[in-house]
Design an enzyme around this catalytic site. Sequence first.
Site, PDB file in Angstrom:
ATOM      1  N   LYS A 139       0.852  -1.194   0.032  1.00 48.53           N
ATOM      2  CA  LYS A 139      -0.161   0.165  -0.043  1.00 48.53           C
ATOM      3  C   LYS A 139       0.786   1.272   0.075  1.00 48.53           C
ATOM      4  O   LYS A 139       2.091   1.160   0.535  1.00 48.53           O
ATOM      5  CB  LYS A 139      -0.896   0.232   1.260  1.00 48.53           C
ATOM      6  N   HIS A 142       0.780   5.988   3.560  1.00 46.28           N
ATOM      7  CA  HIS A 142      -0.391   6.987   3.846  1.00 46.28           C
ATOM      8  C   HIS A 142       0.138   7.962   4.759  1.00 46.28           C
ATOM      9  O   HIS A 142       0.833   7.751   5.594  1.00 46.28           O
ATOM     10  CB  HIS A 142      -1.606   6.088   4.401  1.00 46.28           C
ATOM     11  N   HIS A 145       0.551   7.626   8.375  1.00 45.37           N
ATOM     12  CA  HIS A 145       1.788   6.766   8.942  1.00 45.37           C
ATOM     13  C   HIS A 145       2.888   8.027   9.124  1.00 45.37           C
ATOM     14  O   HIS A 145       3.912   7.597   9.741  1.00 45.37           O
ATOM     15  CB  HIS A 145       2.402   5.906   7.990  1.00 45.37           C
TER      16      HIS A 145
END
Length: 578
Positions: A139, A142, A145
């Site tokens: 992923k 983001h 994070h």
Amino acid sequence: MACFFRRRIAAKLGKTLQQSDDVFMPALSAVPVFNKQETADLRLSISVLRTNGVLPVSGEIQAQTEHLANQLKRDSVVEDISAGSAVINFKIDRKLLAKKILEPFGTGHHGKIELNSELFNSLKTGTTLVEYSSPNIAKKFHAGHLRSTIIGNFIANLKESLGNKVIRMNYLGDWGMQFGLLGAGFSQFGSQEQLKENPLQHLFEVYVKVNKEAECNEDTMLAARDFFRKLEQHDSQAMSLWQQFRDITVCEYRHVYERLGVHFDVYSGESFHQEGVQEVVSQLQNKGLLKTTKMGTSVVDLSAEDQSNICTILRSDGTSLYITRDIAAAIDRREKYHFDEMIYVTDKSQTHHFQQLFQILQAMGHSWADRCHHVPFGLVRGMKTRSGEVVFLEDILNEARARMLHNMKQSKMTKEMDNAEDTAQKVGISALIVQDFKGPLQGDYKFAWDKVLQAQGDTGVFLQYTHARLCSLIRKNDDIDAATFDPSFLTEQSGISILQHLLRYDEVLYQSAQDLQPKHLLNFLLKLCHLTASAHRELPVKGSPQQVAQARMRLFSGTCSVLASGMKILGIIPVDKM
């Protein structure tokens, strides 16, 4: 920096009250500075002395304060002693204050500051393992994070600066049902060509599609479970696809970490602990802690008298869960690194997970579980780029750099620079960090670009600007030798206020070490910037008589050192030009 003075005042108190000097240290603190106002330098809290049994609790506190203040004699170090409200104020000889505070700073403004203070003696040192950032493989990184990454980096830097051996660990979410979904989804929606072109974007798109599909199609969910089971059984095809996704993602993440100035000693992950899971299950069984439910799941019952607290360890098909792998990981780390403390940095939604983890480790007989801590943090709302909804960290960093570059070009103050982009990036990241660290970590906050990148007010831009301005002052006056200086030429209040504020540096670091909150250090540095702005206006170096110029240079280079030192602990890379 207040070491010498605390020790002298403690000795004076010890002699007067016939007690050991050490009992007075916790009750002595630097007095906060108010702009342009003359204040005492250190104060002694009478309530702390009463609480710690040094003074009798009976009797009126103010009478005790005044009586003790009258017993104490002035000397060559302390030039004035006065009773305040339940505190005794000490004013230090001004020349000695300047001499002792600025002693550690030669002319090099980026010299590493030796942090030694009696306050730190009570802090346990040893090996600290900090687990932070920990994004999920396959992923894109983001924006959510960002908080774990910068908070964990601050904690690791702080612990290191206080003499701990620190292991910085990135524990990647590289196992579990999400992989089942991605594996099943890739055979349906994936393309190796697109994977080469834009790896994380493509994996993200596949993940979104397969999630949608799984919501309305039971077969997709079954295929996902099947793929994850194959992974747990080390099926070669499933493992090879998994390894490809993992390698791609770690490579992409490293670029983001590099931009943030963050590094890790260990890239670990849930996948490292599949073998350990079986061992954990056996140990739980042997200790009679594992129960099987009617549904076929394996659980540990952590219920207390008043509340039910059941923790699932294995699914009914025998596959492990996040907590199972976390138990195995904690045990493995203890064996491998012999840590004295382990700190997990994740958002506050995982508080219950970590309570269960620590309880299970205790129940298994691991006494070191009480040295494991969770540092929770709140959510950031409204962190968006101009273009869209889903926010990837890379986009946020690009946006911060672009906006900062634009602001720098508009500003009359900006100097011509060799690498304006690099400076804009560092200042933009400082702005994100400062915005994040202002309040208590557990609070949620609303993100606003306009506030974040302002040059005025308590922002990362102001912090960097002050540091760059001090560096510029030092460069322009490099002909002035401040290696030897006469402290009696620092008499103006704006200079004294800086010295008084620097007395608090070790206290602020001590406070940060107690609760692992960056706001104490940040607020100290921002206050230092405000005091520096006043002193910069009122204490010119150029055109002043030589001894005055030398003393002022020593003051400004010392201030620059402390500013750089504190910024680095926060995870901010100081810029020299702006």
